[in-house]
Design an enzyme around this catalytic site. Structure first.
Site, PDB file in Angstrom:
ATOM      1  N   CYS A 121      40.143   7.281  -1.790  1.00 61.58           N
ATOM      2  CA  CYS A 121      41.524   7.130  -1.344  1.00 61.58           C
ATOM      3  C   CYS A 121      41.897   5.654  -1.243  1.00 61.58           C
ATOM      4  O   CYS A 121      41.338   4.917  -0.426  1.00 61.58           O
ATOM      5  CB  CYS A 121      41.730   7.816   0.005  1.00 61.58           C
ATOM      6  SG  CYS A 121      43.446   7.739   0.572  1.00 61.58           S
ATOM      7  N   LEU A 122      42.852   5.257  -2.046  1.00 61.49           N
ATOM      8  CA  LEU A 122      43.330   3.879  -2.052  1.00 61.49           C
ATOM      9  C   LEU A 122      43.943   3.491  -0.711  1.00 61.49           C
ATOM     10  O   LEU A 122      43.800   2.353  -0.247  1.00 61.49           O
ATOM     11  CB  LEU A 122      44.384   3.736  -3.165  1.00 61.49           C
ATOM     12  CG  LEU A 122      45.036   2.370  -3.375  1.00 61.49           C
ATOM     13  CD1 LEU A 122      44.036   1.414  -4.006  1.00 61.49           C
ATOM     14  CD2 LEU A 122      46.271   2.506  -4.254  1.00 61.49           C
TER      15      LEU A 122
END
Length: 267
Positions: A121-122
């Site tokens: 997850c960025l």
């Protein structure tokens, strides 16, 4: 625990967005529509503050938690010689050169194998895996509820407040952002509810689609091997105590994350 993960533009952007939504919801929409000193204003401000506080806390847990690394002592349970040992060798990561437990995948961003990896997850600058999947889901839940509440208060303020011409641009821009944010969070929340009910990760869902297609092609049926029952699937992620389901740090039910019950075990 790695505070350096906060030194990321996407993570800082999420924090700034949460602060912006909190400020506008409390001091523009609630104060302007009900007055913070009124009973309605105080009640809505208290509810939104609780949801926002839990969202921020869960977000911090997501960012700082280890998603789950493979123990250095892990070796597949292999009995006998020949094909069993060959199969164990095939379970070695070709990048880490260590054994991979079931449901483990190598993250190209983190450059390590992650237990029960869902995705990288960025927005939390971290992988979502075995140890922080519950905090991630809880964060999504609180953020979705807070966004819906903010959206309702925004709509109320549109009808109850006398909006001047100078404020119309702000309200149009905020409304567009609020609709997009709420829709995104609702979609994300619904997606992970589906995954939890079926005891899947995002990676396993897409791999399962291909496995199902191949099974249908050969005239067979396919069922995800870790999908035991909805209740057991839920408790495997959120825990057996329902009172702790929405507590992001209540993860004492989690074990090592190197083995998982399957349909074959329960049959």
């Amino acid at each position: 625990m790695r505070p350096k993960r906060f030194l990321s533009l996407p993570v800082l952007a999420v924090l700034l967005l949460m602060m912006f939504v909190y400020y506008t919801t409390i001091f523009v929409f609630i104060d302007g529509s009900f007055d913070l000193q009124s009973s309605n204003g105080t009640f809505n401000a208290a509810i939104f503050t609780i949801l926002a506080s839990f969202s921020v806390f869960s977000f911090f847990v997501c960012v700082l938690s280890d998603p789950g690394h493979v123990p250095s002592s892990y070796v597949p349970d292999v009995e006998g010689q020949g094909s069993a040992k060959d199969n164990a060798e095939r379970k070695k990561c070709d990048k880490c050169y260590g054994y991979k437990p079931p449901r483990t995948h190598h993250c190209r961003v983190c450059k390590k194998c992650v237990l029960k990896m869902d995705h990288h997850c960025l927005w939390i600058n971290n992988c979502v895996g075995y140890w922080n999947y519950k905090p991630f889901f809880v964060f999504t839940s609180y953020a979705t509820l807070a966004s819906i509440h903010s959206m309702i208060l925004f709509i109320c303020s549109v009808f109850l407040m006398d909006i001047g011409s100078s404020s119309k641009v702000f309200y149009v821009m905020y409304g567009t952002m609020a609709i997009g944010l709420t829709t995104t969070l609702l979609t994300l929340f619904g997606w992970h509810v589906y995954l939890i009910l079926h005891n899947m990760t995002t990676i396993e869902y897409y791999k399962g689609k291909r496995a199902k297609w191949l099974a249908m092609k050969s005239g067979q049926s396919y069922r995800h091997p870790f999908n035991i029952s909805p209740y057991k699937n839920i408790t495997s992620v959120l825990g057996p105590n329902m009172l702790k389901w929405l507590c992001p740090t209540a993860v004492s039910h989690l074990k090592e994350g190197v083995s998982f019950p399957t349909l074959r075990d329960s049959s």
